[in-house]
Design an enzyme around this catalytic site. Structure first.
Site, mmCIF file in Angstrom:
data_model
loop_
_atom_site.group_PDB
_atom_site.id
_atom_site.type_symbol
_atom_site.label_atom_id
_atom_site.label_comp_id
_atom_site.label_asym_id
_atom_site.label_seq_id
_atom_site.Cartn_x
_atom_site.Cartn_y
_atom_site.Cartn_z
ATOM 1 N N GLU B 49 15.608 -32.062 -61.516
ATOM 2 C CA GLU B 49 16.483 -32.098 -60.343
ATOM 3 C C GLU B 49 17.153 -33.458 -60.334
ATOM 4 O OE1 GLU B 49 14.667 -31.399 -56.604
ATOM 5 O OE2 GLU B 49 13.627 -29.589 -57.247
ATOM 6 N N ASP B 60 14.024 -35.989 -46.368
ATOM 7 C CA ASP B 60 13.177 -36.780 -47.249
ATOM 8 C C ASP B 60 12.325 -37.773 -46.480
ATOM 9 O OD1 ASP B 60 13.718 -35.885 -49.932
ATOM 10 O OD2 ASP B 60 15.762 -36.538 -49.557
#
Lengths: 458, 265
Positions: B49, B60
């Protein structure tokens, strides 16, 4: 359906509802939901509970009683003739949201969302705050309703607005200083979303403005529209006509949407949003999102935002912590794009000049946020006078300004701006009323300090 | 043809799960981040990724934001991301871009799809884009034969699981726990339940992310998922100064983990 400024207006029994957003929260091309899938269930739950609640007579009665007995609604409207002498001869009336309990319009929204929190059976609320007004309001509602409360506030803002941090803690809230990113409101929002996605089963997010993912822009608007619904009726009752223009400051935009909504169908009434121009839009140091930004996605919705070529959010700058936000509510973007509202930038210096002017001429200390709207009114009044336009016949133009909050929290920033410190001075103090003799020891024009330093922590 | 689906199926044929490694472009600088991605492949990652740095990474946790903030400040953009994609493609592993939506929208959705395909990218994962809002991306990814990976979560209703999986191409990203990215002591059985629910509505591979940091956890997740996604643990190798070599060693540990799946009773 519409009532123009030139035809005799009728009092509406039912408030007019705009035809937006659509069922999935879109205001034209703006709004919607740009959030992790994990939050969709909670947003759906909120949407459904809110739709049921707003037509529930028990809720309507409880909400109305709280607004009356706790907030102190309806807030009055006040004419400010001495202030208006500086605005080209326009008549200026203020909608006095500064007189609400907790000192700003923010309480209107949090009482609604706190009732909704109880209705969906959650015991904890979280919120973001910039200037601290929404945090104080949320902490207040949480104390009133027995909910546990956590407020996320950028570390930078906790220093700029230390008084409000103390208020929130007195009210029993936990205040978490946010140290990621630019350490201001946008980062507080990121952190609140992170808390929410982690604790969504027990926690409701009481969002403070008309931004964020659906249903927040619609729901917060509906809770804030009482400002304009009241003001429209009050102006009609007192003056027998509608105002020529309605003005409000715009950060995220909740007080502006609150006062605009009732007037949106009145096509003869200009709607003017005043954004924070900071040092000037052309300097890049500002928070004028619609004036100086481009459409994109931030904090869960498509709207105008301040961004660079890589799509990174650009840090905003304003002397006013409450307007220091690089985004704006999607309904404002829509009102801008369809031409129903106009958005202008007011610099820090212009806002502080209007701030001082209102203090000196009317004995009202406004929030610096609201001072942006006052500055916009001065300018618009002058423009209308120079064009000999805006009013009707021999009548002067009538401007309605939302005084969204009071300035107690801003006293320290204002005293730095007006030179009670020992900083090198650059500009003559924007805003002292030259017709008035200052009393000994009062702030005078010569005492001003560099503008961009005044809003920052010493 | 979906390259990520083929690769994950290939791993399955070997009786293991695929290892999916996340690293953001630009930390500590673009070249080092690319070297780290190549090292992750060298240690055994099947899919990388390639993370697009973003100023407001709402999904996140602190580890990833700590790495991404300097990359944002350094002005790392899509051109750097595409260079990383090319470098990963050259190793033979499958590069998939991971990006919040605004950087893609700002770059131009159609332009992004065209340039990603030209760089050898297999597709993109979009953590804050739900299929409901993805019209332009659905069309552009289809036109350029790119995978599009949306997320499902434990809180997703059955109807949303079905609709989201139907909009995916390549694989489905199961966000295993409610929360943000970061390493966790245990992955929890919410992940397993979510994978089982997702399998009922799709034939696509299901990869699990959020919380895996070592080979033992990877083995546990490999017992029920087609792919094991690891992000924060890789980023920590760089944050703590162990560089590409640390990334390679972590990959080796994780790659061994996905090859000894803990069988689910």
């Amino acid at each position: 359906m519409t009532t123009s400024a030139v035809s005799p207006p009728e009092a509406r029994l039912e408030p007019a509802h705009p035809s937006w957003p659509d069922a999935t929260g879109h205001f034209g091309v703006f709004g919607g939901r740009f959030v992790p899938e994990a939050l969709i269930a909670a947003l759906d739950e909120l949407t459904e509970a809110y739709r049921a609640m707003r037509v529930d007579p028990a809720f309507i009665e409880e909400f109305a009683a709280l607004q009356r007995d706790y907030t102190g609604r309806p807030s009055p409207i006040t004419e400010v003739p001495r202030f208006a002498q500086h605005a080209g001869g326009a008549r200026i009336w203020l909608k006095r949201e500064d007189l609400n309990h907790t000192g700003s319009h923010k309480i209107n929204n949090v009482l609604g969302q706190a009732l909704l929190t109880k209705r969906i059976g959650k015991q904890r609320v979280i919120a973001e705050t910039g200037a601290g007004q929404h945090g104080v309001a949320t902490a207040t509602a949480a104390a009133l309703m027995g909910l546990s409360c956590t407020i996320y506030m950028g570390e930078e803002d906790t220093r700029r607005q230390a008084l409000n941090v103390a208020r929130m803690r007195l009210l029993g809230a936990e205040v978490v200083p946010v140290t990621t990113g630019s350490r201001t409101l946008k980062d507080a929002i990121n952190e609140a979303f992170r808390d929410w996605v982690t604790n969504v089963e027990t926690t409701n997010y009481v969002f403070g403005t008309v931004a964020g993912p659906h249903p927040f822009p619609e729901m917060v608007r509906d809770f804030q529209r009482v400002i304009g619904d009241e003001a429209r009726a009050q102006v009609l009752e007192r003056l027998g006509r509608l105002p020529d223009a309605v003005l409000a400051c715009v950060g995220g935009g909740s007080n502006a949407i609150g006062i605009f909504t009732a007037f949106v169908p009145d096509e003869g009434v200009r709607l003017v949003g005043l954004e924070a121009g900071g040092d000037g839009v052309d300097t890049g140091r500002h928070a004028a999102t619609i004036t100086g930004g481009t459409p994109g996605v931030l904090h869960g919705a498509r709207s105008y935002l301040l961004q660079d070529d890589n799509g990174q959010t650009v840090e905003s700058h304003s002397i006013s912590a409450g307007l220091d936000y690089p985004g704006v509510g999607p309904e404002h973007s829509h009102l801008h794009d369809i031409g129903r509202a106009e958005y202008r930038a007011v610099t820090d210096a212009e806002a502080m000049e209007a701030f001082a002017l209102l203090c000196r001429t009317e004995g009202i200390i406004p929030a610096i946020e609201s001072a942006h709207a006052l500055a916009g009114a001065v300018k618009l009044g002058e423009e209308l006078a120079s064009r000999g336009a805006g009013g009707r016949g021999d009548e002067p133009p009538l401007l309605l300004v939302n005084l969204s909050g009071r300035g107690d929290k801003d006293v320290e920033t204002a005293s730095r701006w007006f030179g009670l410190g020992d900083r090198e001075h650059v500009e003559p103090g924007a805003g002292m009323d030259t017709d008035q003799q200052p009393t000994e020891g009062a702030v005078t024009s010569g005492d001003a300090v560099a503008g961009q330093d005044a809003g920052e922590s010493a | 043809m979906s390259r990520s689906q083929d690769t994950i199926a290939g791993a399955r044929a070997e009786g293991r799960s695929a290892l999916v490694a996340y690293l953001p472009v630009g930390y500590p600088d673009v070249d080092t981040s690319i070297a780290a991605m190549v090292a992750a492949v060298g240690g055994g990652a099947d899919v990388v990724e390639v993370g697009v740095p973003y100023s407001d990474p709402g999904m996140d946790g602190p580890v990833i934001q700590q790495a991404v903030d300097p990359a944002v400040r350094a002005g790392v953009g899509m051109r750097d991301v595409l260079r990383a994609v090319e470098a990963v493609a050259a190793t033979g592993a499958v590069p998939v871009v991971m990006s919040y939506w605004n950087p893609i929208e700002r770059y131009g959705v159609e332009r992004f799809a065209a340039d990603l395909a030209a760089a050898g990218g297999a597709g993109a994962i979009t953590p804050d884009l739900i299929p409901d809002e993805a019209g332009e991306w659905l069309a552009a990814s289809e036109a350029h034969d790119l995978d599009r990976v949306f997320l499902v979560a434990p809180s997703s209703t059955d109807a949303r699981l079905a609709a989201t999986a139907a909009a995916c191409r390549g694989f489905v990203y199961a966000a295993s726990t409610m929360g943000v990215t970061g390493t966790r002591a245990t992955v929890g059985d919410a992940a397993e339940r979510l994978v089982a629910r997702t399998r009922e509505v799709t034939e696509l591979p299901v990869c699990v992310g959020l919380g895996v940091s070592n080979g033992d956890q990877a083995a546990e997740v490999a017992g029920f998922a087609d792919g094991v996604i690891v992000g924060s643990a890789y980023v920590r190798e760089l944050l703590e100064g162990r560089g590409a070599e640390g990334v390679r060693r972590l990959s080796e540990d994780l790659a061994a983990g996905v090859r000894r799946p803990v069988s689910v009773p």
